[in-house]
Design an enzyme around this catalytic site. Structure first.
Site, PDB file in Angstrom:
ATOM      1  CB  CYS A  37       3.674  -3.047  -1.059  1.00 42.21           C
ATOM      2  SG  CYS A  37       2.858  -2.460  -2.585  1.00 42.21           S
ATOM      3  CB  THR A  39       3.751  -5.697  -4.663  1.00 38.18           C
ATOM      4  OG1 THR A  39       3.147  -4.821  -5.623  1.00 38.18           O
ATOM      5  CG2 THR A  39       4.585  -6.662  -5.696  1.00 38.18           C
ATOM      6  CG  HIS A  42      -0.518  -9.762  -5.237  1.00 33.56           C
ATOM      7  ND1 HIS A  42      -1.664 -10.425  -5.557  1.00 33.56           N
ATOM      8  CD2 HIS A  42      -0.729  -8.537  -5.567  1.00 33.56           C
ATOM      9  CE1 HIS A  42      -2.598  -9.649  -5.586  1.00 33.56           C
ATOM     10  NE2 HIS A  42      -2.223  -8.351  -5.731  1.00 33.56           N
ATOM     11  CG  HIS A  60       8.654  -1.735  -2.669  1.00 32.07           C
ATOM     12  ND1 HIS A  60       8.100  -3.181  -2.763  1.00 32.07           N
ATOM     13  CD2 HIS A  60       7.585  -0.841  -3.037  1.00 32.07           C
ATOM     14  CE1 HIS A  60       6.834  -2.924  -3.090  1.00 32.07           C
ATOM     15  NE2 HIS A  60       6.295  -1.601  -3.188  1.00 32.07           N
TER      16      HIS A  60
END
Length: 234
Positions: A37, A39, A42, A60
């Site tokens: 992802c 995220t 990041h 996830h």
């Protein structure tokens, strides 16, 4: 078992770990596929070090097979599942108002606690969704990001014949565009990245590169000055 472990700014190691101990309400999943992802990127780049506890197993967006279940669960050993990665407390002000996704004590699996970049993952049983055996593992790992696009369509109320602009042709933007088209909309994707523009065209979408073309002018010509019905900022 093998696990991919984040140790700090741009540091990830493949490690041998003991399988995690299962909680009383948790189901053990053997992970088949896990997507990366935005995220996760990041976190990898160190942008979220104030939030995450290291070492961290990220991830996830996944699918896998249940290898150990818990009494009272809807899933059985052998079921293929994906994970809804938000665990809320049910007690805070946000939860009491029905906004568990912004729980003040939110546990986002793979960010605030251990995630899917490991061979075996323990997840609360009420966070699982079964998927059919006919769905391939690669497609199964896309269910979580696809759910974002499905939610967007429900919120937007897309109707047959709508015209829509999707601003941003990354993975989520592309899924949003595909879902809008499936719901009957004509879709244009605005994107600056050459690879993403090429991929959008391969998927049959009209595209605009706003660094070389005027998006507003394109829309006005496309709609005879009426403007589009929907804009998705992704």
């Amino acid at each position: 078992m093998k696990a991919s472990v984040y140790l700090g700014n741009e540091q990830v190691e493949l490690r041998d770990l003991d399988p995690p101990e299962k909680g009383s309400d948790e189901v053990t999943i053997q992970v088949a596929r896990a997507g990366i992802c935005g995220t996760d990127l990041h976190i990898y780049l160190g942008h979220m070090d104030e939030r995450v506890d290291m070492p961290l197993v990220m991830g996830h967006e996944m699918c896998g097979e249940v290898v150990e279940t818990v009494q009272g669960s809807d899933v059985r050993v052998g079921d293929r599942v994906v994970v809804e990665p938000t665990v809320w407390c049910g007690r805070c002000a946000a939860c009491r108002r029905g906004h568990g996704h912004i729980c003040q004590n939110l546990n986002f699996l793979g960010i605030d606690s251990s995630g899917a970049f490991q061979q075996f993952w323990n997840v609360p049983s009420d966070r699982l969704h079964k998927i059919p055996k006919s769905l391939g593992d690669d497609a199964g790992a896309l269910i979580e990001p696809l759910a974002v696009a499905v939610h967007d369509m429900r919120r937007a109320g897309v109707e047959l014949g709508d015209r829509a602009v999707v601003v941003g042709g990354g993975p989520i933007g592309m899924l949003v565009a595909m879902m809008a088209r499936l719901d009957g909309a004509e879709v244009v994707i605005s994107e600056v990245n050459p690879f993403r523009l090429k991929k959008a065209k391969e998927l049959g979408f009209d595209t605009v590169d706003p660094t070389t073309d005027d998006l507003k002018e394109y829309v006005e010509n496309w709609t005879d000055g009426a403007g589009v019905d929907l804009v998705f900022e992704v």
